[in-house]
Design a protein around this motif. Structure first.
Motif, mmCIF file in Angstrom:
data_model
loop_
_atom_site.group_PDB
_atom_site.id
_atom_site.type_symbol
_atom_site.label_atom_id
_atom_site.label_comp_id
_atom_site.label_asym_id
_atom_site.label_seq_id
_atom_site.Cartn_x
_atom_site.Cartn_y
_atom_site.Cartn_z
ATOM 1 N N SER C 27 186.429 89.831 -4.509
ATOM 2 C CA SER C 27 186.698 88.562 -5.197
ATOM 3 C C SER C 27 188.013 87.972 -4.728
ATOM 4 C CB SER C 27 186.767 88.761 -6.712
ATOM 5 O OG SER C 27 187.901 89.524 -7.058
ATOM 6 N N CYS C 28 188.104 86.646 -4.835
ATOM 7 C CA CYS C 28 189.404 85.984 -4.658
ATOM 8 C C CYS C 28 189.388 84.650 -5.377
ATOM 9 C CB CYS C 28 189.732 85.788 -3.178
ATOM 10 S SG CYS C 28 188.862 84.439 -2.371
ATOM 11 N N LEU C 29 190.589 84.166 -5.655
ATOM 12 C CA LEU C 29 190.765 82.795 -6.132
ATOM 13 C C LEU C 29 191.480 82.059 -5.008
ATOM 14 C CD1 LEU C 29 190.713 80.616 -8.336
ATOM 15 C CD2 LEU C 29 192.900 81.494 -9.142
ATOM 16 N N ILE C 30 190.764 81.113 -4.401
ATOM 17 C CA ILE C 30 191.390 80.368 -3.312
ATOM 18 C C ILE C 30 191.837 79.018 -3.838
ATOM 19 C CG2 ILE C 30 189.136 79.512 -2.458
ATOM 20 C CD1 ILE C 30 190.376 79.525 0.374
ATOM 21 N N LYS C 31 193.082 78.645 -3.475
ATOM 22 C CA LYS C 31 193.591 77.325 -3.842
ATOM 23 C C LYS C 31 193.963 76.579 -2.573
ATOM 24 C CE LYS C 31 195.502 78.886 -8.275
ATOM 25 N NZ LYS C 31 196.695 79.019 -9.136
ATOM 26 N N MET C 32 193.360 75.436 -2.394
ATOM 27 C CA MET C 32 193.764 74.503 -1.340
ATOM 28 C C MET C 32 194.366 73.331 -2.103
ATOM 29 S SD MET C 32 192.655 75.768 1.620
ATOM 30 C CE MET C 32 192.725 74.318 2.691
ATOM 31 N N GLY C 33 195.667 73.328 -2.299
ATOM 32 C CA GLY C 33 196.284 72.323 -3.163
ATOM 33 C C GLY C 33 195.684 72.428 -4.546
ATOM 34 N N ASN C 34 195.164 71.312 -5.070
ATOM 35 C CA ASN C 34 194.606 71.304 -6.423
ATOM 36 C C ASN C 34 193.134 71.682 -6.483
ATOM 37 O OD1 ASN C 34 196.835 70.708 -8.074
ATOM 38 N ND2 ASN C 34 196.806 68.573 -7.351
ATOM 39 N N THR C 35 192.562 72.041 -5.365
ATOM 40 C CA THR C 35 191.180 72.536 -5.364
ATOM 41 C C THR C 35 191.211 74.052 -5.510
ATOM 42 O OG1 THR C 35 190.216 70.710 -4.133
ATOM 43 C CG2 THR C 35 189.155 72.855 -3.886
ATOM 44 N N HIS C 36 190.640 74.534 -6.596
ATOM 45 C CA HIS C 36 190.664 75.970 -6.903
ATOM 46 C C HIS C 36 189.231 76.475 -7.022
ATOM 47 C CE1 HIS C 36 194.762 75.265 -9.187
ATOM 48 N NE2 HIS C 36 194.781 74.832 -7.943
ATOM 49 N N VAL C 37 188.897 77.486 -6.228
ATOM 50 C CA VAL C 37 187.537 78.035 -6.261
ATOM 51 C C VAL C 37 187.596 79.550 -6.441
ATOM 52 C CG1 VAL C 37 185.326 78.199 -5.037
ATOM 53 C CG2 VAL C 37 186.792 76.200 -4.689
ATOM 54 N N LEU C 38 186.843 80.017 -7.431
ATOM 55 C CA LEU C 38 186.758 81.458 -7.668
ATOM 56 C C LEU C 38 185.549 81.989 -6.895
ATOM 57 C CD1 LEU C 38 187.755 83.934 -9.331
ATOM 58 C CD2 LEU C 38 186.195 83.208 -11.127
ATOM 59 N N CYS C 39 185.786 82.963 -6.023
ATOM 60 C CA CYS C 39 184.709 83.509 -5.186
ATOM 61 C C CYS C 39 184.524 84.986 -5.514
ATOM 62 C CB CYS C 39 185.073 83.376 -3.709
ATOM 63 S SG CYS C 39 185.441 81.678 -3.220
ATOM 64 N N THR C 40 183.281 85.365 -5.793
ATOM 65 C CA THR C 40 183.000 86.780 -6.034
ATOM 66 C C THR C 40 181.827 87.201 -5.156
ATOM 67 O OG1 THR C 40 181.457 86.277 -7.816
ATOM 68 C CG2 THR C 40 183.732 86.694 -8.464
ATOM 69 N N ALA C 41 181.863 88.450 -4.719
ATOM 70 C CA ALA C 41 180.745 88.994 -3.942
ATOM 71 C C ALA C 41 180.140 90.144 -4.742
ATOM 72 C CB ALA C 41 181.242 89.501 -2.593
ATOM 73 N N ALA C 106 173.271 96.093 10.531
ATOM 74 C CA ALA C 106 174.327 97.027 10.107
ATOM 75 C C ALA C 106 174.463 97.050 8.584
ATOM 76 C CB ALA C 106 175.659 96.631 10.752
ATOM 77 N N LEU C 107 174.174 95.920 7.948
ATOM 78 C CA LEU C 107 174.272 95.861 6.479
ATOM 79 C C LEU C 107 173.191 96.722 5.830
ATOM 80 C CD1 LEU C 107 175.412 94.713 3.855
ATOM 81 C CD2 LEU C 107 174.070 92.645 4.228
ATOM 82 N N GLY C 108 172.041 96.780 6.483
ATOM 83 C CA GLY C 108 170.945 97.566 5.927
ATOM 84 C C GLY C 108 170.292 96.870 4.754
ATOM 85 N N GLU C 109 169.319 97.506 4.152
ATOM 86 C CA GLU C 109 168.494 96.853 3.128
ATOM 87 C C GLU C 109 169.234 96.681 1.807
ATOM 88 O OE1 GLU C 109 164.482 97.954 2.621
ATOM 89 O OE2 GLU C 109 164.002 97.852 4.764
ATOM 90 N N ARG C 110 170.162 95.772 1.803
ATOM 91 C CA ARG C 110 170.846 95.389 0.558
ATOM 92 C C ARG C 110 171.154 93.900 0.597
ATOM 93 N NH1 ARG C 110 173.239 99.346 3.045
ATOM 94 N NH2 ARG C 110 172.571 100.766 1.411
ATOM 95 N N GLN C 111 171.534 93.350 -0.548
ATOM 96 C CA GLN C 111 171.838 91.924 -0.602
ATOM 97 C C GLN C 111 173.214 91.723 -1.220
ATOM 98 O OE1 GLN C 111 169.237 88.423 -1.308
ATOM 99 N NE2 GLN C 111 169.922 88.564 -3.392
ATOM 100 N N ILE C 112 173.973 90.836 -0.614
ATOM 101 C CA ILE C 112 175.261 90.454 -1.209
ATOM 102 C C ILE C 112 175.176 88.985 -1.598
ATOM 103 C CG2 ILE C 112 177.757 90.311 -0.890
ATOM 104 C CD1 ILE C 112 177.579 92.528 1.159
ATOM 105 N N THR C 113 175.451 88.704 -2.877
ATOM 106 C CA THR C 113 175.464 87.326 -3.361
ATOM 107 C C THR C 113 176.903 86.888 -3.544
ATOM 108 O OG1 THR C 113 173.380 87.670 -4.505
ATOM 109 C CG2 THR C 113 174.696 85.777 -5.197
ATOM 110 N N VAL C 114 177.254 85.813 -2.867
ATOM 111 C CA VAL C 114 178.604 85.275 -2.992
ATOM 112 C C VAL C 114 178.542 84.067 -3.926
ATOM 113 C CG1 VAL C 114 180.538 84.238 -1.748
ATOM 114 C CG2 VAL C 114 179.245 86.124 -0.713
ATOM 115 N N ASP C 115 179.199 84.192 -5.081
ATOM 116 C CA ASP C 115 179.248 83.069 -6.032
ATOM 117 C C ASP C 115 180.549 82.321 -5.855
ATOM 118 O OD1 ASP C 115 176.906 83.140 -7.979
ATOM 119 O OD2 ASP C 115 177.513 85.250 -7.918
ATOM 120 N N CYS C 116 180.443 81.016 -5.682
ATOM 121 C CA CYS C 116 181.624 80.175 -5.502
ATOM 122 C C CYS C 116 181.651 79.181 -6.650
ATOM 123 C CB CYS C 116 181.553 79.449 -4.166
ATOM 124 S SG CYS C 116 181.438 80.600 -2.778
ATOM 125 N N ASP C 117 182.559 79.371 -7.573
ATOM 126 C CA ASP C 117 182.614 78.489 -8.740
ATOM 127 C C ASP C 117 183.906 77.698 -8.725
ATOM 128 O OD1 ASP C 117 180.623 80.820 -9.746
ATOM 129 O OD2 ASP C 117 180.240 78.933 -10.768
#
Lengths: 238, 238, 238, 238, 238, 238
Positions: C27-41, C106-117
């Motif tokens: 996870s991370c919280l990215i801020k580009m100036g006043n644009t803030h997006v919470l990203c989780t995997a 290489a990832l193999g049979e799994r899924q990663i969901t990246v949520d960007c809010d």
């Protein structure tokens, strides 16, 4: 004199062009005057879940109108998020009508979906869809037989449909949009190649009607579907 | 040698038949090889609500695929109860592309909806929809001008679109379905009659691509849209 | 002089805070100036159904905006009952961009969901989502490697994204909301750590643009994503 | 001998209890044997939007089945998020049937909604809904007249409906669920107090049927609806 | 000893940071231990339609959870196409709780929407949403008063909420997720600054409970909300 | 004096008629004065998927109101395309209340769905649904025991529910619609046959309330549910 200038028992010009789809197992473009319906039959190698392990197959139909097939643009059903009651009523009728001449045992555990998409509408779209849908289904069945996937012919007879109505006291065959809008009573007759009834629906748009009027419409319907069956025969033998 | 046997910079056979709809204010059936899209333009005499009392009009687009336009039958979006993300993405692109050459002040407070329905799909449907959509829009604008409803021409230029991609290291123009499925990079170029860019979208399907590769694709795209603009001119002058 | 007072090629202040979610595998919280997006995997131990028994995995993304992340409150999509076309377009772009640098074998049979809010919006939310989404994905991949669940590194390179546009004839890097609203041409550039292109999208909001203008924007985009990749490196090594 | 033990032309026991709803302007609980339908008529003082400023009113109908009105529990349509095609088809039929005997000019700019909710189902629910729906509508119309809101009687005649079918080669009146499931042909006849047809629908469930068979069913239907009209008269005069 | 190691009547660490949203008229990020909820209040200058021309305003609430605020990822409600029953139940509770301390006459014909979005969940999210939602509402009301848009203070008192439960026979204050999952009885207490009850909900998750047990929980709830009200005071005076 | 003329602690006339559904495994029509709710219990021989292979069963509930059960017609939820928040809240409450007295191990891997459909509404529908729902469930459980499908009795106790409220400063038992609309505080008490609490919900509709007021309401609720349990006993022994 009817609005279209046709004789009371005269069909519109019929045209059935087959093989119009590159991908579908059976297809035709049927034109009844200015009503144009594209019909495709798609074969799937498994039946719907309620028929698994029964040895029987299924034929179903879906119906749609392009947004500007109509005089004024209609809202796209995919954008509206649902199919209208009218659409569902029509596609249920098409499916029932086609299944009435299908031997589902002979078809075996597979499903054929007949899509009827109205490219241009001028009255009688559901009847054109049944008549053209049968042609698409016939061609798909031919392919199953040619490939030896089914042995007997699962299609037992022709089926075709035509609308009739009472306009200004006169019974008319094959109403176009203007005639249909003005008709007092309106019926759709789905009839087999042998002249038996599969489905009839008749409604009083204005004043209720008598049994005699219904019989008059029905005999017009018989005459019309005979001509349509002849056109189907010509189309699939071409 | 590309799968289709065409030269690297060769378009598929183009055909644009106008006036195919009895009801629409403008219409055409565009064929890029086996990709066939029916485009209609429908005029409404009031603008969307966000433009009321601004003196400006709007052009919007909707896109759909008939269920059996594809190799295997796709689920009907009206039956699924919603338009897919892909459908929405495409119809937004068509709308933006057409609006880029519309003088919305000159159009005045009315809305034109361009419906692009894919009758048969073999790659490049969104590009064919933009190119054919412009023709339908042009014809609808002509009607507004002929009737004196608008005075100046609200359509400022042509707009056309073509796909390009890199297949086996070679840049190809106008990919069909087989080529598109195998291409490593895939781009759509929306370009005006004067050769200016309206929209470009390029994606790495496999390995990322270089600026040089993009430039090669772009110059192919320029060449392709020039030919498409010529076909549009011929179609609307016919 | 640009509205924000920044130099033409100056990014907003970047901040990437990692490990902001108690539960997510990355996870991370990215801020580009006043644009803030919470990203989780989020890692799931089975792939989507179309990849079962293929040995390959999947990375997908979802995007959302909190109702009051915007200047005036936007309707909550969950209450509206569907995701807008814009939302779907953006989340498809994020997914494609991230998959371009993933070795799915290489990832193999799994899924990663990246949520960007989007917690707060001031332009450039889709680009911040891609840049921050990569960081969340990197951290989730690290966890898979630390636990020995995957052996090789399934993440092949960095990927970052930035918007560029032409405002009053000047090319600008990293547009905020006010600049974006006023820009004539607007593009998003998704670029890898090695400087290769993954996806470019450029649209004429007003007048169409030239190839030269596109190239100017693209080189600004290259510069911007280099700085973003540096910020990603710092964030994940912290 | 028919499964129910009734004579071929014998209706099930009819019971129509009026005034069963505390709130509705007209209501009845109609029982045709084990088929029980609650019908209410609700008056609104404005017409649907398409009739504003026309001086005319509207009568519409909605239909539903309680989840356990059926042999095995059916999914609740409100939980499923949509009305089935069957539900929509039936409620459109009820609405058309009732409107066929309404003078919409005399009704004036108001709308009456007739809700038909199946409490218990044993075949023939749509016919019971029409027959009972008319009673609820009659009582609501009476109230409008008693209050002087309308002057002439907007209800021009009775309307009632009954199903008929062919079972083991025998024409049967008023099929219950077991008979209906086994019948080869199945029809619904909507007929006025004066014996005129409002709507007929007949379908081949198995083999197609002949015109003679249809006529036999229709004369059974005439007989049945005469008895239903007598029951309606008794109910509303009570 | 409770799982969290806290004393039976001990709250988690409370933090209420105000002014966290650039755009909202009032906002805070409330943290109750690991439960983090972002609350924003958005003012609209017109009331919902049912209050037009009444001189009264409305306060409503919406609630959502980010997909990975939870231990395992939850499906995004916008993607699912509807809000769950739980979500709707919670947002109705928040709205009722806040309205209980609002003078809707003093607010006048406007609407305030309080959005409560769970960034991270560890039990007690609905209570944190009410407590934090009040802070956002207080700040929005302050702005209305500072601008002279309302004259009297439309917010009559504080309101705060806390959960209590019985775990292993012991009454606990402010349950975290692990405690809540194991508790036999679980209640939420919404209480004003003056110590009056606005809403209580208590459920037996396992064995039913006695009146005495309820009273014990209620007095714990009183104690907890007193502390929360103190935290609210500090937050809004900062 | 309360609006209904009843004594403060007087229930409305109770009637519970069992066996009202031909098809359901358990059923009753419960009348609390003018509030009439039809309750059916439907047994399915498999549990919901989350209980497969656990040896445990499930009891769930659904709730609906007929469109004209209310003073003015409410929109049919099936036509609206979703259940309201209120409906979902109520059916979740009914399900939780009934499960509180079910031994899910003794029930085994099956599911019972209790449908509560409001035929006529005059306040207190959710309480009547719980009280009547228990009767339907009791009868369905009896059938499972009589058939030897379950051995021990999976139903551990009675459960019944009643509303109480404060009207003009007076605590009232079993509010009808007029009383409920005017009440300042309103609570629902779900209580077992042994007098233990399963669920309480109390809300301030106007001014917040005190602990003492809640206690008064709770003791009224105890009294009311004792009488309801007696009525349940009589109904199921008849």
């Amino acid at each position: 004199m009817r609005p279209s200038g046709r004789a009371l028992d005269q069909l519109r010009t019929i045209s059935i062009e087959t093989g119009v789809s590159l991908h579908a197992e059976g297809s035709c473009l049927i034109k009844m005057g200015n009503t144009h319906v594209l019909c495709t039959a798609s074969i799937e190698d498994k039946p719907p879940s309620f028929l698994r392990n029964t040895g029987m197959g299924w034929v179903t139909a879906e119906y749609g109108m392009l947004p500007r097939s109509t005089h004024t643009r209609s809202r796209r059903e995919a954008a509206a998020g649902k199919q209208s009651g009218r659409t569902q009523e029509i596609q249920r009728l098409i499916g029932r009508s086609l299944r009435a001449v299908v031997d589902r045992q002979a078809l075996g555990e597979r499903q054929i979906t007949v899509d009827c998409d109205v490219i241009q509408a001028d009255g009688g779209t559901r009847c054109a869809a049944i008549t053209g849908g049968w042609v698409a289904l016939r061609l798909a069945m031919n392919r199953l037989m040619q490939k030896g996937i089914v042995t007997g012919d699962p299609l037992l007879d022709h089926v075709a449909a035509i609308s009739c109505g009472i306009y200004a006291g006169q019974p008319l065959l094959d109403l176009d949009y203007d005639e249909d809008s003005a008709a007092g009573t309106d019926g759709n007759f789905v009839i087999t190649g042998k002249g038996k009834l599969v489905e009839i629906q008749a409604s009083a748009e204005g004043a209720p009607f008598s049994t005699d009027e219904l019989l008059t419409l029905m005999s017009l319907g018989m005459k019309g579907t005979e001509l349509l069956v002849a056109a189907q025969k010509q189309a699939v033998s071409a």
